[in-house]
Design an enzyme around this catalytic site. Structure first.
Site, PDB file in Angstrom:
ATOM      1  N   LYS A  55      -0.489  -0.679  -1.703  1.00 15.41           N
ATOM      2  CA  LYS A  55      -0.748  -2.038  -1.239  1.00 15.41           C
ATOM      3  C   LYS A  55       0.255  -2.522  -0.197  1.00 15.41           C
ATOM      4  O   LYS A  55       0.533  -3.712  -0.068  1.00 15.41           O
ATOM      5  CB  LYS A  55      -0.802  -3.024  -2.418  1.00 15.41           C
ATOM      6  N   HIS A 116       1.624   8.199  -1.619  1.00 12.96           N
ATOM      7  CA  HIS A 116       2.436   7.128  -2.204  1.00 12.96           C
ATOM      8  C   HIS A 116       3.629   7.703  -2.970  1.00 12.96           C
ATOM      9  O   HIS A 116       4.250   6.991  -3.767  1.00 12.96           O
ATOM     10  CB  HIS A 116       1.596   6.296  -3.187  1.00 12.96           C
ATOM     11  N   SER A 146      -0.560  -8.285  -4.098  1.00 11.89           N
ATOM     12  CA  SER A 146      -1.709  -7.496  -3.695  1.00 11.89           C
ATOM     13  C   SER A 146      -2.058  -6.457  -4.760  1.00 11.89           C
ATOM     14  O   SER A 146      -3.238  -6.228  -5.069  1.00 11.89           O
ATOM     15  CB  SER A 146      -1.430  -6.821  -2.350  1.00 11.89           C
TER      16      SER A 146
END
Length: 311
Positions: A55, A116, A146
């Site tokens: 995010k 990530h 988010s």
């Protein structure tokens, strides 16, 4: 109840297939065998890795970099979802037929690969072959907000029924998919001076997207792209454009309920002010200062455009 690394705390929410891998919490779509295989992934020197915490503007950067490397081929970009053109390396979803390692291995060079992962879990050849690596940072308060909305809308994280205060604590303790934001960020920041790395801030992209795109093009060696072409890339990659673009908005993904919260939700800076109480903000700032105290220089996050608050 589930124990997590760090301070001894327990949380009621459990991720589907939840497991710890080298001390980092993951959901079942990054199973241990996939994370093992990622370590052995065959890196090419002309690969481009996009490293972000969830995010932080990942899809935005994926579309930009893919277009730059493919000479702004908008017609080709319109024929395939961005998650197939720029695979999520440690992701495996058999239902969606999205297996990041398989997609990456089948792609022609130069490959744009999303991850990530913290630095310690990256493919070992990342630091031998020295591909280009773009690290995208976003201020953690907006990231947390988010991520909270994404947790509520995506079945990949299970049927999350918690409220904002619970999720904020989960985020601070690293009890979220891909683990601690603090650990992730601290693992990558020391690489900022490496010549094959470029660090980009989400907030800078919001201030002047075209300028950031120009700098990314230079970093990627795409000196053949004209100013007019770069302007078209910036227009194509505006938040408003990507939100309605079926190749970037992920509305085709079965696990995301866009009626609860679309993947591309607001794309603003400072939305955290609509979530954090005064006390939560003070406690977050205290935790941030404690966790990031040893970083020199400090990371110049911008938390708001309204009052120019920076850390």
């Amino acid at each position: 109840m589930t124990k997590v690394p760090g301070p001894i705390k327990t949380f009621s929410h459990t991720l589907p297939g939840q497991h710890l891998y080298h001390g980092v919490l993951f959901f079942g779509f990054s199973p241990p065998e996939t994370l093992d295989a990622v370590r052995d992934f065959q890196v090419k020197s002309d690969d481009v890795f996009l490293v972000t915490y969830p995010k932080a503007g990942t899809t935005w950067m994926q579309e930009i970099v893919w277009l730059l490397l493919n000479d702004a081929n908008f017609s080709l970009a319109a024929s395939s979802p961005v998650y197939m053109r720029s695979p999520f390396l440690e992701f495996k979803d058999d239902t969606l037929q999205e297996v990041g390692l398989d997609i990456a291995n089948a792609l022609p060079s130069p490959r744009v690969i999303k991850t990530h992962l913290p630095k310690k879990l990256m493919p070992e050849q990342t630091f031998e072959k020295k591909p280009k690596v773009i690290v995208l940072f976003r201020n953690p308060k907006d990231v947390c907000c988010s991520y909270y909305n994404f947790y509520k809308s995506s079945s990949s994280f299970g049927d999350f029924q918690g409220d904002w205060p619970e999720f904020l604590e989960m985020f601070l303790e690293g009890h979220v998919d891909h683990g601690s934001w603090f650990d992730f960020t601290k693992s990558w920041w020391p690489m900022r001076d490496a010549t094959n790395f470029r660090f980009v801030f989400y907030e800078a992209m919001k201030i002047n997207l075209l300028e950031e795109i120009k700098q990314l093009a230079a970093f990627l060696g795409k000196t053949n792209l004209s100013p007019e072409t770069l302007s078209k890339v910036a227009e194509h990659c505006s938040f408003e454009s990507m939100k309605v673009n079926p190749m970037t908005n992920h509305e085709d993904v079965y696990s995301i309920d866009s009626s609860v919260s679309p993947l591309l939700r607001k794309g603003t800076v400072g939305d955290w002010k609509n979530y954090f109480t005064v006390q939560q903000n003070e406690e977050f700032d205290q935790r941030y200062k404690k966790e990031m105290a040893d970083l020199i220089p400090t990371i110049p996050f911008k938390f708001s455009f309204d009052d120019d608050v920076n850390t």
